[in-house]
Scaffold this motif. Structure first.
Motif, PDB file in Angstrom:
ATOM      1  N   PRO A  16      44.836 -59.555 -58.120  1.00 35.08           N
ATOM      2  CA  PRO A  16      44.486 -58.474 -59.032  1.00 35.08           C
ATOM      3  C   PRO A  16      44.545 -57.088 -58.380  1.00 35.08           C
ATOM      4  O   PRO A  16      44.468 -56.977 -57.153  1.00 35.08           O
ATOM      5  CB  PRO A  16      43.048 -58.809 -59.436  1.00 35.08           C
ATOM      6  CG  PRO A  16      42.519 -59.607 -58.298  1.00 35.08           C
ATOM      7  CD  PRO A  16      43.675 -60.382 -57.754  1.00 35.08           C
ATOM      8  N   ASP A  17      44.695 -56.077 -59.229  1.00 35.50           N
ATOM      9  CA  ASP A  17      44.579 -54.690 -58.780  1.00 35.50           C
ATOM     10  C   ASP A  17      43.109 -54.271 -58.808  1.00 35.50           C
ATOM     11  O   ASP A  17      42.690 -53.409 -58.059  1.00 35.50           O
ATOM     12  CB  ASP A  17      45.361 -53.769 -59.724  1.00 35.50           C
ATOM     13  CG  ASP A  17      46.841 -54.079 -59.727  1.00 35.50           C
ATOM     14  OD1 ASP A  17      47.531 -53.597 -58.813  1.00 35.50           O
ATOM     15  OD2 ASP A  17      47.285 -54.833 -60.617  1.00 35.50           O
ATOM     16  N   ILE A  30      45.502 -64.877 -62.882  1.00 33.73           N
ATOM     17  CA  ILE A  30      45.785 -63.780 -61.951  1.00 33.73           C
ATOM     18  C   ILE A  30      45.242 -64.121 -60.566  1.00 33.73           C
ATOM     19  O   ILE A  30      44.053 -64.389 -60.409  1.00 33.73           O
ATOM     20  CB  ILE A  30      45.178 -62.473 -62.494  1.00 33.73           C
ATOM     21  CG1 ILE A  30      45.966 -62.052 -63.736  1.00 33.73           C
ATOM     22  CG2 ILE A  30      45.187 -61.386 -61.424  1.00 33.73           C
ATOM     23  CD1 ILE A  30      45.264 -61.039 -64.604  1.00 33.73           C
ATOM     24  N   PHE A  49      40.345 -62.545 -67.320  1.00 33.93           N
ATOM     25  CA  PHE A  49      41.543 -61.905 -66.767  1.00 33.93           C
ATOM     26  C   PHE A  49      42.131 -60.902 -67.753  1.00 33.93           C
ATOM     27  O   PHE A  49      42.036 -61.087 -68.971  1.00 33.93           O
ATOM     28  CB  PHE A  49      42.625 -62.954 -66.478  1.00 33.93           C
ATOM     29  CG  PHE A  49      42.192 -64.050 -65.562  1.00 33.93           C
ATOM     30  CD1 PHE A  49      42.270 -63.894 -64.185  1.00 33.93           C
ATOM     31  CD2 PHE A  49      41.708 -65.248 -66.070  1.00 33.93           C
ATOM     32  CE1 PHE A  49      41.879 -64.924 -63.335  1.00 33.93           C
ATOM     33  CE2 PHE A  49      41.315 -66.280 -65.230  1.00 33.93           C
ATOM     34  CZ  PHE A  49      41.400 -66.118 -63.853  1.00 33.93           C
ATOM     35  N   ALA A 101      46.737 -55.748 -63.093  1.00 39.76           N
ATOM     36  CA  ALA A 101      45.993 -56.994 -63.277  1.00 39.76           C
ATOM     37  C   ALA A 101      44.520 -56.815 -62.921  1.00 39.76           C
ATOM     38  O   ALA A 101      44.185 -56.211 -61.901  1.00 39.76           O
ATOM     39  CB  ALA A 101      46.611 -58.084 -62.405  1.00 39.76           C
ATOM     40  N   ILE A 102      43.661 -57.320 -63.778  1.00 36.22           N
ATOM     41  CA  ILE A 102      42.212 -57.194 -63.578  1.00 36.22           C
ATOM     42  C   ILE A 102      41.585 -58.578 -63.650  1.00 36.22           C
ATOM     43  O   ILE A 102      41.958 -59.390 -64.492  1.00 36.22           O
ATOM     44  CB  ILE A 102      41.592 -56.285 -64.670  1.00 36.22           C
ATOM     45  CG1 ILE A 102      42.224 -54.885 -64.614  1.00 36.22           C
ATOM     46  CG2 ILE A 102      40.066 -56.210 -64.536  1.00 36.22           C
ATOM     47  CD1 ILE A 102      41.809 -53.961 -65.727  1.00 36.22           C
ATOM     48  N   ARG A 103      40.633 -58.822 -62.751  1.00 35.88           N
ATOM     49  CA  ARG A 103      39.920 -60.098 -62.805  1.00 35.88           C
ATOM     50  C   ARG A 103      38.421 -59.842 -62.884  1.00 35.88           C
ATOM     51  O   ARG A 103      37.894 -59.026 -62.142  1.00 35.88           O
ATOM     52  CB  ARG A 103      40.260 -60.928 -61.564  1.00 35.88           C
ATOM     53  CG  ARG A 103      39.820 -62.389 -61.686  1.00 35.88           C
ATOM     54  CD  ARG A 103      40.337 -63.216 -60.516  1.00 35.88           C
ATOM     55  NE  ARG A 103      39.744 -62.775 -59.264  1.00 35.88           N
ATOM     56  CZ  ARG A 103      40.364 -62.864 -58.080  1.00 35.88           C
ATOM     57  NH1 ARG A 103      41.578 -63.346 -57.977  1.00 35.88           N
ATOM     58  NH2 ARG A 103      39.753 -62.440 -56.977  1.00 35.88           N
ATOM     59  N   ARG A 122      45.788 -58.335 -68.198  1.00 32.89           N
ATOM     60  CA  ARG A 122      47.007 -57.678 -67.733  1.00 32.89           C
ATOM     61  C   ARG A 122      47.258 -56.513 -68.671  1.00 32.89           C
ATOM     62  O   ARG A 122      47.105 -56.658 -69.893  1.00 32.89           O
ATOM     63  CB  ARG A 122      48.212 -58.623 -67.767  1.00 32.89           C
ATOM     64  CG  ARG A 122      48.212 -59.662 -66.688  1.00 32.89           C
ATOM     65  CD  ARG A 122      49.559 -60.378 -66.596  1.00 32.89           C
ATOM     66  NE  ARG A 122      49.557 -61.344 -65.499  1.00 32.89           N
ATOM     67  CZ  ARG A 122      49.190 -62.617 -65.633  1.00 32.89           C
ATOM     68  NH1 ARG A 122      48.831 -63.082 -66.810  1.00 32.89           N
ATOM     69  NH2 ARG A 122      49.200 -63.427 -64.589  1.00 32.89           N
ATOM     70  N   VAL A 132      39.014 -55.828 -59.340  1.00 37.03           N
ATOM     71  CA  VAL A 132      38.072 -56.933 -59.519  1.00 37.03           C
ATOM     72  C   VAL A 132      36.766 -56.349 -60.041  1.00 37.03           C
ATOM     73  O   VAL A 132      36.304 -55.326 -59.541  1.00 37.03           O
ATOM     74  CB  VAL A 132      37.835 -57.677 -58.184  1.00 37.03           C
ATOM     75  CG1 VAL A 132      36.560 -58.514 -58.249  1.00 37.03           C
ATOM     76  CG2 VAL A 132      39.021 -58.557 -57.845  1.00 37.03           C
ATOM     77  N   SER A 167      36.958 -59.424 -71.279  1.00 32.50           N
ATOM     78  CA  SER A 167      38.417 -59.439 -71.103  1.00 32.50           C
ATOM     79  C   SER A 167      39.118 -59.225 -72.456  1.00 32.50           C
ATOM     80  O   SER A 167      40.152 -58.567 -72.520  1.00 32.50           O
ATOM     81  CB  SER A 167      38.881 -60.736 -70.438  1.00 32.50           C
ATOM     82  OG  SER A 167      38.730 -61.845 -71.300  1.00 32.50           O
TER      83      SER A 167
END
Lengths: 392, 101, 190
Positions: free
Chosen positions: C70-71, C67, C53, C6-8, C55, C73, C21
């Protein structure tokens, strides 16, 4: 077959491009706007031959759709929330004139206070208008349902309009992986539309939408009921045929890990994805839980749903809309009523969730399973409607 | 009326009327209270009554007024009212005072 | 649960958090993965804090919620720090990548990162030099590729060439590719 990154709105626009309907009449409204913008580009670029009718309101949009359908055209449109509400009168006309119009409803809260985010209050309010309702979990299903809707609507045994819904923003504005059919495959699947009548056929003139009084109106309504009943087998047949073509089977619902389940949740729309993850996690913990994702809300598959719920010890029904003053939301009322007299002596509980786009998290749905587990052991259903994730 | 109406399975979907112009099968003449009486000797066939008649009940033959379709005339009296002659070529008479047709 | 990365993204309206994104989701699809890209929606205008966001997974992604943990940021604008909890919910082994002129050590003292890894890059200067506009989103892809290995640099380059060429022309596409490559080589970690 092609894999592409599409938002829910893009995915429906792609399906519409492949269908290349004769007429589209629409009016923009958030969150449907981008869908129509994208389709309008196809029209301007000459990619589709569609006559795009830009109208001054949704009432006019649906009116134009009814007229075009009467002329024997294949007709599609799209709207959301307040736009759907403004179509109200014409929704009934479309269904009772047996116009096989396909409409995307990008689900959004029907005000007020004003809100542009997702819930199902718009399309659920239209549940008695005589349209077939197909719900989509994600962009893929929004695409798949749109293609199937054309076939279902136009089937001679049905001849009714179909509403395909997808969750506003959550799906309509999320770009994700979508497998789309090759154009030729899609075109071959939907085929040509051969309407029974056309108002433009001057050699065989007919009258549509005539005055219909107490001596005939009721019989015509009874006939309309039959169209909806016939949709039951048509939805299934088309779902199977589409499955053979795409590798993705469609039925009234998707039952997930229900084989030996004792507890289950009935839900529709994007929240099902979250619930599926919860089921996996609870199964890993040794709990016998399942999930029932409803796809076809009209006609409501009451017999089939009861058979799936029969073996449970308790279950919850999730409604993303409220029916004020009623005992539970629309899905709950349907499911619970379907269970009457079927020998299901088990606690059934309703959760209203996600109004106005309120996020429904993994933890929220975990809590639902925990609560129904308690109901299963006590054997008692609560007398109240539960509101998930609302502040006290 | 003892006419047997068709059941729902015999009807067309959406109430579509497949037979165009079947309104002529509905004899609205039975609604009439007053009957238009045409005097062909006075009539100049100006056709004003033909233009105004809401039920297309002024009959013509070769462009001349030849009579009134009493199966469909509802007796509204517009023809008599609109007849431009001072000495009217159409006058309305109570049905009860007319000989039966 | 199936493994999902997950990325934000944090930025301001106009800096391209939504576009970033979407582009990232498309890059992941190109690499044969499943992905999602979506922004926050609301009354945001130019300059308002916004989020994007992503995924990414080897399997189908079912969840569609925003999310919260996140993994990775990615901060497109360091003036957000202190106003928005950019690292909120960032996983213990997570990565934070910031567009800033500060060096990683100085930046770390401003963020509550504990053991999480931090990377910095001056993406705004890179964007101004290479593209002529202060839109740092594409440059951050270079930093992301280097810092995380989530995507291959060449996938990003190819996707930018393909998509930007159609939308903005060859010249703009190549300027953005240069920005990506420069950020890839200039990103600093600790």
């Amino acid at each position: 077959m092609k894999i592409v990154g599409l938002t829910g709105n893009d995915a429906v626009a792609e399906a519409m491009r492949q269908v290349d309907p004769d007429v589209v009449a629409a009016y923009p409204i958030t969150p449907q706007t981008e869908l129509m913008e994208r389709f309008a580009e196809f029209v301007s670029d000459g990619i589709v031959k569609t006559e795009l009718v830009l109208v001054e309101s949704e009432h006019s949009a649906m009116s134009a759709c009814v007229g075009a359908s009467g002329a024997g055209s294949r007709v599609m449109t799209a709207t959301s929330a307040n736009g759907l509400a403004l179509m109200w009168e014409m929704l009934y006309i479309a269904a009772s004139c047996r116009c096989p119009i396909v409409m995307t409803v990008v689900n959004r809260a029907l005000s007020g206070p004003i809100n542009i985010h997702c819930d199902h209050s718009d399309s659920m309010g239209a549940r008695d208008a005589g349209w077939i309702h197909l719900f989509s979990e994600n962009s893929q299903e929004a695409y798949d349902n749109t293609l199937q809707a054309v076939r279902i609507a136009e089937h001679p045994d049905v001849s009714l309009p179909v509403m395909v819904t997808l969750d506003g923003f959550i799906i309509s504005h999320t770009l994700e992986r979508v497998e789309i059919l090759e154009d030729e495959q899609a075109k071959k699947f939907v085929g040509d539309f051969s309407p029974k009548y056309s108002l433009l056929d001057v050699q065989n003139p007919v009258t549509m939408g005539p005055l219909d009084f107490h001596d005939f109106y009721f019989e015509h309504k009874r006939l309309q009921v039959q169209g909806m009943e016939n949709a039951r087998h048509v939805v299934r047949e088309i779902g199977k045929e589409y499955g053979a073509l795409s590798g993705r089977d469609f039925d009234y619902f998707e039952s997930y890990r229900m084989e030996d389940a004792e507890l289950a949740v009935v839900a529709l729309g994007s929240a099902v994805g979250t619930a599926r993850g919860v089921v996996d996690e609870l199964r890993d913990e040794g709990k016998r839980v399942g999930l029932l994702k409803l796809r076809v809300f009209r006609p409501f598959p009451r017999r089939e749903i009861v058979e799936l719920l029969r073996g449970l010890k308790a279950f919850a029904v999730m409604d993303r809309s409220n029916s004020f003053g009623s005992y539970g939301g629309p899905v709950f009322s349907e499911v619970r009523s379907a269970c009457y007299g079927q020998g299901l002596e088990l606690p059934i509980v309703n959760y209203v969730y996600g109004l106005g786009g309120r996020d429904t998290t993994f933890e929220d749905i975990r809590r639902v399973y925990q609560e129904i587990e308690q109901m299963a052991s006590s054997g008692k259903a609560p007398d109240d409607i539960r509101f998930l994730n609302v502040r006290e | 009326m003892s006419e047997k109406l068709p059941g729902w399975k015999e009807l067309t979907a959406g109430g579509v009327i497949e037979k165009a112009g079947n309104a002529s099968e509905y004899e609205t003449g039975s609604w009439r209270v007053r009957r238009p009486i045409l005097d062909r000797n006075k009539c100049t066939s100006c056709l004003i009554c033909w233009v105004f008649c809401p039920d297309s009940s002024i009959l013509l033959e070769e462009g001349k007024v030849s009579g009134i379709d009493l199966d469909h005339c509802k007796g509204c009296g517009i023809c008599a009212r609109e007849c431009p002659l001072k000495d009217k070529a159409i006058v309305m008479q109570l049905e009860s005072e007319c000989e039966s047709t | 649960m199936k493994e999902v990365l997950a990325i934000r993204w944090h930025g301001r309206g106009g800096q391209g958090a939504k576009m970033a994104s979407f582009l990232l989701a498309e890059c992941a699809l190109e690499e044969g993965k499943w992905s999602q890209g979506f922004p926050d929606y609301g009354p945001e205008r130019s300059g308002a804090p916004v989020r994007g966001f992503n995924r990414i997974s080897d399997h189908r992604i079912d969840i569609h919620s925003p999310i919260t943990d996140p993994d990775i940021v990615i901060v497109l604008d360091d003036t957000l720090i202190g106003k928005v909890d950019v690292c909120g919910g960032l996983k213990e082994n997570g990565i934070c990548i910031v567009n800033t002129q500060c060096d990683p050590a100085t930046m770390r003292s401003r963020l509550k990162l504990n053991g999480r890894r931090l990377f910095t890059v001056d993406a705004t200067t890179i964007a101004l030099d290479e593209i002529g506009r202060p839109i740092p989103n594409t440059a951050m892809f270079g930093a992301l590729a280097k810092a995380s290995g989530v995507l291959k640099l060449e996938t990003i380059v190819r996707e930018i060439q393909k998509r930007f060429k159609k939308k903005f022309g060859v010249e703009v596409a190549e300027q953005n590719v240069k920005a990506v490559r420069r950020a890839y080589s200039e990103v600093k970690g600790e």
